[in-house]
Motif scaffolding. Structure first.
Motif, PDB file in Angstrom:
ATOM      1  N   UNK A 181      20.521 -53.332 -14.591  1.00  0.00           N
ATOM      2  CA  UNK A 181      21.358 -53.047 -13.429  1.00  0.00           C
ATOM      3  C   UNK A 181      21.752 -51.562 -13.398  1.00  0.00           C
ATOM      4  N   UNK A 182      22.015 -50.981 -14.566  1.00  0.00           N
ATOM      5  CA  UNK A 182      22.341 -49.550 -14.628  1.00  0.00           C
ATOM      6  C   UNK A 182      21.154 -48.714 -14.161  1.00  0.00           C
ATOM      7  N   UNK A 183      19.960 -49.104 -14.586  1.00  0.00           N
ATOM      8  CA  UNK A 183      18.767 -48.371 -14.172  1.00  0.00           C
ATOM      9  C   UNK A 183      18.538 -48.507 -12.665  1.00  0.00           C
ATOM     10  N   UNK A 184      18.722 -49.704 -12.134  1.00  0.00           N
ATOM     11  CA  UNK A 184      18.569 -49.907 -10.689  1.00  0.00           C
ATOM     12  C   UNK A 184      19.608 -49.114  -9.900  1.00  0.00           C
ATOM     13  N   UNK A 185      20.813 -49.034 -10.413  1.00  0.00           N
ATOM     14  CA  UNK A 185      21.866 -48.250  -9.781  1.00  0.00           C
ATOM     15  C   UNK A 185      21.475 -46.772  -9.741  1.00  0.00           C
ATOM     16  N   UNK A 186      21.026 -46.234 -10.875  1.00  0.00           N
ATOM     17  CA  UNK A 186      20.576 -44.830 -10.930  1.00  0.00           C
ATOM     18  C   UNK A 186      19.362 -44.624 -10.031  1.00  0.00           C
ATOM     19  N   UNK A 187      18.465 -45.597 -10.009  1.00  0.00           N
ATOM     20  CA  UNK A 187      17.271 -45.506  -9.164  1.00  0.00           C
ATOM     21  C   UNK A 187      17.633 -45.425  -7.689  1.00  0.00           C
TER      22      UNK A 187
ATOM     23  N   UNK B  47      13.478 -36.518 -12.309  1.00  0.00           N
ATOM     24  CA  UNK B  47      14.439 -35.485 -12.708  1.00  0.00           C
ATOM     25  C   UNK B  47      15.842 -35.760 -12.178  1.00  0.00           C
ATOM     26  N   UNK B  48      15.991 -36.662 -11.234  1.00  0.00           N
ATOM     27  CA  UNK B  48      17.319 -37.079 -10.779  1.00  0.00           C
ATOM     28  C   UNK B  48      17.813 -38.291 -11.558  1.00  0.00           C
ATOM     29  N   UNK B  49      16.924 -39.226 -11.855  1.00  0.00           N
ATOM     30  CA  UNK B  49      17.323 -40.460 -12.525  1.00  0.00           C
ATOM     31  C   UNK B  49      17.843 -40.198 -13.932  1.00  0.00           C
ATOM     32  N   UNK B  50      17.137 -39.392 -14.690  1.00  0.00           N
ATOM     33  CA  UNK B  50      17.530 -39.142 -16.077  1.00  0.00           C
ATOM     34  C   UNK B  50      18.924 -38.521 -16.198  1.00  0.00           C
ATOM     35  N   UNK B  51      19.237 -37.449 -15.484  1.00  0.00           N
ATOM     36  CA  UNK B  51      20.604 -36.910 -15.583  1.00  0.00           C
ATOM     37  C   UNK B  51      21.684 -37.882 -15.114  1.00  0.00           C
ATOM     38  N   UNK B  52      21.365 -38.707 -14.126  1.00  0.00           N
ATOM     39  CA  UNK B  52      22.341 -39.713 -13.706  1.00  0.00           C
ATOM     40  C   UNK B  52      22.673 -40.649 -14.859  1.00  0.00           C
ATOM     41  N   UNK B  53      21.638 -41.133 -15.527  1.00  0.00           N
ATOM     42  CA  UNK B  53      21.872 -42.049 -16.644  1.00  0.00           C
ATOM     43  C   UNK B  53      22.640 -41.351 -17.761  1.00  0.00           C
ATOM     44  N   UNK B  54      22.293 -40.106 -18.069  1.00  0.00           N
ATOM     45  CA  UNK B  54      23.027 -39.347 -19.086  1.00  0.00           C
ATOM     46  C   UNK B  54      24.492 -39.199 -18.695  1.00  0.00           C
TER      47      UNK B  54
END
Length: 154
Positions: free
Chosen positions: A98-104, A137-144
């Motif tokens: 769910x966190x990954x889908x949110x960032x996606x 490049x947007x997804x990774x910083x969001x998750x971090x």
């Protein structure tokens, strides 16, 4: 010259939206918002310079053309402000999926906007770049940022 006016109008609209959106940060979330904003500024300001310096993409119309090759508006304001809302509503207790889908979802919205700007304006030009690189490049910083804020506040 007409195109230049359209790009400047778009920049002014985005600036307005950014500053208006700050009014929608809940009062109890300003601490979290400040941390998220500064965290993402550090990441995007530095990492935003790399593709420009490597001539992977360029910003033909930008705010400070003699100072920096990247977009001040996007790297220093828009993306960090969007990250505020990402972090405020980040599903901290949810599954990794769910966190990954949110960032996606956030990354997809920004990437679609960027692709439209790339295709129809001179705000950004892909040289050796693709939408999928932007998306990653947007997804990774969001998750971090989500993990960082979760670690700081808990």
């Amino acid at each position: 010259m007409k195109l230049m006016k359209i790009e400047l109008m778009i920049l002014y609209i985005i600036y307005s939206c950014i500053f208006i959106s700050l009014a929608f940060i809940p009062k109890g979330k300003w601490r979290e918002a400040s941390i998220a904003f500064l965290f993402q500024q550090c990441i995007t300001w530095f990492l935003g310079l790399i593709p420009v310096q490597l001539h992977l993409l360029e910003y033909p119309v930008r705010e400070f053309p003699t100072v920096n090759g990247t977009s001040f508006l996007f790297e220093f304001l828009a993306y960090p402000v969007i990250s505020i809302f990402f972090c405020i509503y980040y599903p901290q207790t949810s599954s990794k999926r769910k966190k990954f889908l949110y960032a996606s979802g956030f990354s997809t919205a920004i990437t679609i906007s960027e692709v439209i700007f790339e295709k129809y304006t001179d705000l950004i030009t892909y040289i050796h770049w693709g939408w999928y690189v932007s998306w990653l490049s947007y997804t990774q910083p969001y998750l971090y940022c989500g993990y960082f804020i979760n670690g700081i506040l808990n």
